[in-house]
Design a protein around this motif. Structure first.
Motif, PDB file in Angstrom:
ATOM      1  N   MET A  46       0.661  -6.007   3.939  1.00  0.00           N
ATOM      2  CA  MET A  46       0.361  -4.711   3.811  1.00  0.00           C
ATOM      3  C   MET A  46       0.486  -4.402   2.301  1.00  0.00           C
ATOM      4  SD  MET A  46       4.415  -3.228   4.559  1.00  0.00           S
ATOM      5  CE  MET A  46       4.009  -1.490   3.811  1.00  0.00           C
ATOM      6  N   THR A  47      -0.327  -3.405   1.724  1.00  0.00           N
ATOM      7  CA  THR A  47      -0.148  -2.931   0.327  1.00  0.00           C
ATOM      8  C   THR A  47       0.617  -1.874   0.108  1.00  0.00           C
ATOM      9  OG1 THR A  47      -2.714  -3.249   0.443  1.00  0.00           O
ATOM     10  CG2 THR A  47      -1.683  -1.905  -1.253  1.00  0.00           C
ATOM     11  N   THR A  48       1.658  -2.156  -0.840  1.00  0.00           N
ATOM     12  CA  THR A  48       2.587  -1.410  -1.363  1.00  0.00           C
ATOM     13  C   THR A  48       2.051  -0.182  -2.069  1.00  0.00           C
ATOM     14  OG1 THR A  48       3.255  -2.503  -3.182  1.00  0.00           O
ATOM     15  CG2 THR A  48       4.048  -3.364  -0.962  1.00  0.00           C
ATOM     16  N   ASP A  49       2.987   0.753  -2.509  1.00  0.00           N
ATOM     17  CA  ASP A  49       2.621   1.933  -3.261  1.00  0.00           C
ATOM     18  C   ASP A  49       1.976   1.582  -4.841  1.00  0.00           C
ATOM     19  OD1 ASP A  49       3.596   3.321  -0.959  1.00  0.00           O
ATOM     20  OD2 ASP A  49       5.293   4.094  -1.985  1.00  0.00           O
ATOM     21  N   ASP A  50       2.461   0.411  -5.409  1.00  0.00           N
ATOM     22  CA  ASP A  50       1.818   0.195  -6.485  1.00  0.00           C
ATOM     23  C   ASP A  50       0.524  -0.489  -6.588  1.00  0.00           C
ATOM     24  OD1 ASP A  50       2.767  -2.452  -6.055  1.00  0.00           O
ATOM     25  OD2 ASP A  50       4.109  -2.364  -7.659  1.00  0.00           O
ATOM     26  N   GLY A  51       0.107  -0.720  -5.264  1.00  0.00           N
ATOM     27  CA  GLY A  51      -1.242  -1.843  -5.157  1.00  0.00           C
ATOM     28  C   GLY A  51      -0.923  -3.152  -4.874  1.00  0.00           C
ATOM     29  N   SER A  52       0.255  -3.630  -5.181  1.00  0.00           N
ATOM     30  CA  SER A  52       0.363  -5.065  -4.858  1.00  0.00           C
ATOM     31  C   SER A  52       0.891  -5.112  -3.377  1.00  0.00           C
ATOM     32  CB  SER A  52       1.727  -5.509  -5.830  1.00  0.00           C
ATOM     33  OG  SER A  52       2.858  -4.675  -5.609  1.00  0.00           O
ATOM     34  N   LYS A  53       0.578  -6.564  -2.805  1.00  0.00           N
ATOM     35  CA  LYS A  53       0.816  -6.697  -1.307  1.00  0.00           C
ATOM     36  C   LYS A  53       2.250  -7.130  -1.042  1.00  0.00           C
ATOM     37  CE  LYS A  53      -4.126  -7.108  -0.760  1.00  0.00           C
ATOM     38  NZ  LYS A  53      -5.184  -8.088  -0.368  1.00  0.00           N
TER      39      LYS A  53
END
Length: 222
Positions: A1-8
């Protein structure tokens, strides 16, 4: 999943748990383990002795996982050598490593590949200032004594795996640290803090990463 800062990160539906914060995997790693852990240790240690930068920092990570914490540590701009040991009972697979794509995210795909492809149970020089030893074992098997300056404690949360946050686990962590060694974790649960204190840690509650009000930093002061 992609987290809120764009990292996975990796989501585990059976546990309803992620390897990193949904609010930002990279932001969490930098805040909890670099800013509040490594940077703090460097600042305190440099104030104690002038020649500290000549001595390597020894770090033990509880939960190697996706390798993100090791990667951001390897990329840290300090000239102090870092000797990094990471413990992981259940390594992620090649498909998951590729899906995380932290090498591209952090601008060093070769380093990310080296961190994951280097063999277990052996020390590898990843860069001029960073060496890595990956150990495949459980937290209960950690039995080091007075060996590490820093511990990055990044287990799955206590609501999911309470057996990883017990007095016995923190006793071993306390014993593994040198005097004035530091442990940092994203967790701020009251019982976790009390377990740390019961084995001798001096524990601070500090502002947490995005999405978390608080985190903990524990110091072995002898």
């Amino acid at each position: 999943m992609t987290t809120d800062d764009g990292s996975k990160t990796i989501h585990m539906p059976d546990l309803n748990e992620q390897y990193h914060s949904r609010h930002g995997a990279l932001q969490e790693a930098l805040h909890v383990f670099i800013d509040t852990g490594l940077e703090h240790f460097l600042e305190v240690s440099l104030s104690r002795k002038r020649n500290f930068q000549q001595n390597p920092i020894k770090i033990l990570e509880y939960g190697f996982g996706t390798g993100l914490n090791a990667m951001v540590t390897a990329l840290h701009d300090s000239k102090t050598p870092i000797v990094y040991t990471a413990v992981e009972a259940y390594p992620v697979n090649d498909e998951e490593v590729k899906a995380m794509d932290y090498g591209k995210l952090l601008g060093n795909e070769e380093m990310y590949e080296d961190i994951h492809q280097c063999s277990w149970e052996e020390r590898h020089q990843i860069s001029n200032h960073f060496s890595l030893t990956k150990q495949q074992k459980t937290f209960e098997q950690i039995a080091d004594q007075d060996s590490y300056d820093l511990i990055f404690f990044d287990a799955f949360g206590p609501s999911t795996q309470p057996e990883l946050w017990t007095v016995d686990i923190f006793t071993a962590a306390y014993n593994a640290l040198k005097s004035n060694g530091v442990l940092t974790t994203y967790c701020a649960a009251g019982q976790v803090r009390r377990n740390m204190q019961s084995v001798g840690f001096i524990v601070e509650r500090l502002p947490g990463p995005p999405g978390k009000r608080e985190m903990l930093r524990a110091t072995k002061s002898l």
